[in-house]
Structures are given as C-alpha cells and as structure tokens.
Design a protein around this motif. Structure first.
Motif, PDB file in Angstrom:
ATOM      1  N   PRO A  22       1.058  -1.024  -0.092  1.00 33.92           N
ATOM      2  CA  PRO A  22      -0.092   0.058   0.050  1.00 33.92           C
ATOM      3  C   PRO A  22       0.830   1.357   0.106  1.00 33.92           C
ATOM      4  CG  PRO A  22      -0.757  -1.531   1.552  1.00 33.92           C
ATOM      5  CD  PRO A  22       0.626  -1.920   0.969  1.00 33.92           C
ATOM      6  N   ALA A  23       0.503   2.297  -0.639  1.00 35.71           N
ATOM      7  CA  ALA A  23       1.136   3.488  -0.972  1.00 35.71           C
ATOM      8  C   ALA A  23       1.744   4.144   0.416  1.00 35.71           C
ATOM      9  CB  ALA A  23       0.345   4.625  -1.517  1.00 35.71           C
ATOM     10  N   GLN A  24       1.208   4.140   1.541  1.00 36.66           N
ATOM     11  CA  GLN A  24       1.770   4.686   2.895  1.00 36.66           C
ATOM     12  C   GLN A  24       2.632   3.955   3.450  1.00 36.66           C
ATOM     13  OE1 GLN A  24       1.181   7.810   2.653  1.00 36.66           O
ATOM     14  NE2 GLN A  24       0.355   8.006   4.893  1.00 36.66           N
ATOM     15  N   GLN A  25       2.747   2.578   3.240  1.00 33.07           N
ATOM     16  CA  GLN A  25       3.718   1.567   3.570  1.00 33.07           C
ATOM     17  C   GLN A  25       4.994   1.826   2.841  1.00 33.07           C
ATOM     18  OE1 GLN A  25       2.405  -2.293   4.092  1.00 33.07           O
ATOM     19  NE2 GLN A  25       0.409  -1.981   5.060  1.00 33.07           N
ATOM     20  N   ALA A  26       4.510   1.984   1.527  1.00 32.78           N
ATOM     21  CA  ALA A  26       5.816   2.129   0.607  1.00 32.78           C
ATOM     22  C   ALA A  26       6.835   3.395   0.758  1.00 32.78           C
ATOM     23  CB  ALA A  26       5.497   2.227  -0.749  1.00 32.78           C
ATOM     24  N   ARG A  27       5.870   4.309   1.100  1.00 36.42           N
ATOM     25  CA  ARG A  27       6.666   5.791   1.459  1.00 36.42           C
ATOM     26  C   ARG A  27       7.411   5.566   2.603  1.00 36.42           C
ATOM     27  NH1 ARG A  27       1.213   7.743  -0.041  1.00 36.42           N
ATOM     28  NH2 ARG A  27       1.084   8.496  -2.081  1.00 36.42           N
ATOM     29  N   ALA A  28       6.766   5.008   3.728  1.00 38.03           N
ATOM     30  CA  ALA A  28       7.446   5.050   5.043  1.00 38.03           C
ATOM     31  C   ALA A  28       8.637   4.162   4.827  1.00 38.03           C
ATOM     32  CB  ALA A  28       6.445   4.389   6.026  1.00 38.03           C
ATOM     33  N   VAL A  29       8.661   2.942   3.996  1.00 34.85           N
ATOM     34  CA  VAL A  29       9.730   2.207   3.783  1.00 34.85           C
ATOM     35  C   VAL A  29      10.875   2.949   3.421  1.00 34.85           C
ATOM     36  CG1 VAL A  29      10.859   0.222   2.533  1.00 34.85           C
ATOM     37  CG2 VAL A  29       8.721  -0.159   3.907  1.00 34.85           C
ATOM     38  N   ALA A  30      10.599   3.655   2.044  1.00 35.46           N
ATOM     39  CA  ALA A  30      11.540   4.209   1.534  1.00 35.46           C
ATOM     40  C   ALA A  30      12.130   5.388   2.209  1.00 35.46           C
ATOM     41  CB  ALA A  30      10.956   5.032   0.162  1.00 35.46           C
ATOM     42  N   LEU A  31      11.390   6.134   2.842  1.00 37.59           N
ATOM     43  CA  LEU A  31      11.850   7.456   3.768  1.00 37.59           C
ATOM     44  C   LEU A  31      12.787   6.692   4.816  1.00 37.59           C
ATOM     45  CD1 LEU A  31       8.574   9.513   3.962  1.00 37.59           C
ATOM     46  CD2 LEU A  31      10.829  10.106   2.563  1.00 37.59           C
ATOM     47  N   PHE A  32      12.323   5.618   5.474  1.00 35.99           N
ATOM     48  CA  PHE A  32      13.160   5.177   6.616  1.00 35.99           C
ATOM     49  C   PHE A  32      14.480   4.672   6.047  1.00 35.99           C
ATOM     50  CE2 PHE A  32      13.973   1.972   9.956  1.00 35.99           C
ATOM     51  CZ  PHE A  32      14.022   2.761  10.985  1.00 35.99           C
ATOM     52  N   TYR A  33      14.516   3.614   4.940  1.00 36.05           N
ATOM     53  CA  TYR A  33      15.631   2.901   4.736  1.00 36.05           C
ATOM     54  C   TYR A  33      16.459   3.769   3.535  1.00 36.05           C
ATOM     55  CZ  TYR A  33      13.604  -0.825   7.237  1.00 36.05           C
ATOM     56  OH  TYR A  33      13.258  -1.705   8.215  1.00 36.05           O
ATOM     57  N   VAL A  34      15.972   4.519   2.830  1.00 34.13           N
ATOM     58  CA  VAL A  34      16.386   5.133   1.692  1.00 34.13           C
ATOM     59  C   VAL A  34      16.811   6.433   2.281  1.00 34.13           C
ATOM     60  CG1 VAL A  34      16.431   6.115  -0.679  1.00 34.13           C
ATOM     61  CG2 VAL A  34      15.584   3.814  -0.149  1.00 34.13           C
ATOM     62  N   GLU A  35      16.077   7.416   2.651  1.00 34.43           N
ATOM     63  CA  GLU A  35      16.233   8.402   2.855  1.00 34.43           C
ATOM     64  C   GLU A  35      16.700   8.907   4.453  1.00 34.43           C
ATOM     65  OE1 GLU A  35      16.273  11.037   0.949  1.00 34.43           O
ATOM     66  OE2 GLU A  35      15.547  10.081  -0.513  1.00 34.43           O
ATOM     67  N   ASP A  36      16.765   7.758   5.171  1.00 32.57           N
ATOM     68  CA  ASP A  36      17.379   7.629   6.612  1.00 32.57           C
ATOM     69  C   ASP A  36      16.652   8.498   7.578  1.00 32.57           C
ATOM     70  OD1 ASP A  36      19.041   6.241   8.431  1.00 32.57           O
ATOM     71  OD2 ASP A  36      20.472   8.051   8.331  1.00 32.57           O
ATOM     72  N   MET A  37      15.510   8.514   7.500  1.00 33.89           N
ATOM     73  CA  MET A  37      14.579   9.356   8.419  1.00 33.89           C
ATOM     74  C   MET A  37      14.255   8.676   9.574  1.00 33.89           C
ATOM     75  SD  MET A  37      11.600  11.601   5.969  1.00 33.89           S
ATOM     76  CE  MET A  37      12.191  12.916   4.890  1.00 33.89           C
ATOM     77  N   SER A  38      14.024   9.355  10.624  1.00 30.01           N
ATOM     78  CA  SER A  38      13.513   8.952  11.784  1.00 30.01           C
ATOM     79  C   SER A  38      11.922   8.670  11.772  1.00 30.01           C
ATOM     80  CB  SER A  38      13.961   9.690  13.001  1.00 30.01           C
ATOM     81  OG  SER A  38      12.938  10.887  12.995  1.00 30.01           O
ATOM     82  N   VAL A  39      11.633   7.820  12.715  1.00 29.34           N
ATOM     83  CA  VAL A  39       9.988   7.755  12.439  1.00 29.34           C
ATOM     84  C   VAL A  39       9.423   9.105  12.858  1.00 29.34           C
ATOM     85  CG1 VAL A  39       8.111   6.482  13.956  1.00 29.34           C
ATOM     86  CG2 VAL A  39      10.246   5.164  13.421  1.00 29.34           C
ATOM     87  N   GLU A  40      10.117   9.918  13.786  1.00 34.49           N
ATOM     88  CA  GLU A  40       9.263  11.261  13.968  1.00 34.49           C
ATOM     89  C   GLU A  40       9.374  12.002  12.818  1.00 34.49           C
ATOM     90  OE1 GLU A  40      11.514   9.715  15.947  1.00 34.49           O
ATOM     91  OE2 GLU A  40      10.356   9.287  17.577  1.00 34.49           O
ATOM     92  N   GLN A  41      10.616  12.019  12.118  1.00 34.91           N
ATOM     93  CA  GLN A  41      10.530  12.766  10.652  1.00 34.91           C
ATOM     94  C   GLN A  41       9.701  12.417   9.633  1.00 34.91           C
ATOM     95  OE1 GLN A  41      14.533  12.100  10.428  1.00 34.91           O
ATOM     96  NE2 GLN A  41      15.157  14.094  10.589  1.00 34.91           N
ATOM     97  N   ILE A  42       9.357  10.909   9.247  1.00 33.65           N
ATOM     98  CA  ILE A  42       8.722  10.273   8.573  1.00 33.65           C
ATOM     99  C   ILE A  42       7.073  10.809   8.883  1.00 33.65           C
ATOM    100  CG2 ILE A  42       7.462   8.353   7.616  1.00 33.65           C
ATOM    101  CD1 ILE A  42      10.244   7.147   8.325  1.00 33.65           C
ATOM    102  N   ALA A  43       6.575  10.767  10.311  1.00 32.24           N
ATOM    103  CA  ALA A  43       5.471  11.276  10.876  1.00 32.24           C
ATOM    104  C   ALA A  43       4.988  12.656  10.249  1.00 32.24           C
ATOM    105  CB  ALA A  43       5.122  10.957  12.203  1.00 32.24           C
TER     106      ALA A  43
END
Length: 75
Positions: A22-43
């Motif tokens: 699902p789109a939100q899951q894919a975005r969260a994965v990309a932001l977390f693993y590729v962009e190295d964002m924290s959970v807080e930043q992703i939120a």
C-alpha cells in the motif's frame, strides 16, 4: 498511487516487492531505509502520528518478509 523511485543498489526484487505495498507503507519504507529519516521525521512528512508510521513499517516489514520468502522458496 505514487511510485517509489531510487537508485539504491539493493536487490531489485526488494523494490519490486515494495511497489506492491500500500502507498503509505511503501513511502514509509523508502523514507526510513533510503532517506534515513527517523520515525518522527516520517510522521511529519506523511502528516500522520508516530504510531501510524510504526504500524506502516511493521506491516510493510511483515509483507516484504512474506513476499521475499515466497520468492526464495520458488527458486
């Protein structure tokens, strides 16, 4: 649905599986693993709660593990 685009050298099967999430899951994965964002930043980026990001990542990891395990079993 937004596509996750990256030049990351990770196995292409992984990114193929991410695109099926699902789109939100894919975005969260990309932001977390590729962009190295924290959970807080992703939120903040996704305009959702930290709990929602954690849920997206947890569900995505479970789905990816299942999909990639199935692919490996087919070999």
């Amino acid at each position: 649905r937004d596509e996750v685009v990256t030049d990351d050298p990770i196995d292409p099967r992984f990114w193929s599986a991410v695109r099926r999430l699902p789109a939100q899951q894919a975005r969260a994965v990309a932001l977390f693993y590729v962009e190295d964002m924290s959970v807080e930043q992703i939120a903040v980026h996704l305009q959702c709660s930290v709990g929602s990001v954690k849920t997206h990542l947890s569900r995505a990891r479970a789905a990816l593990a299942s999909q990639l395990e199935t692919k490996e079993d087919d070999r």
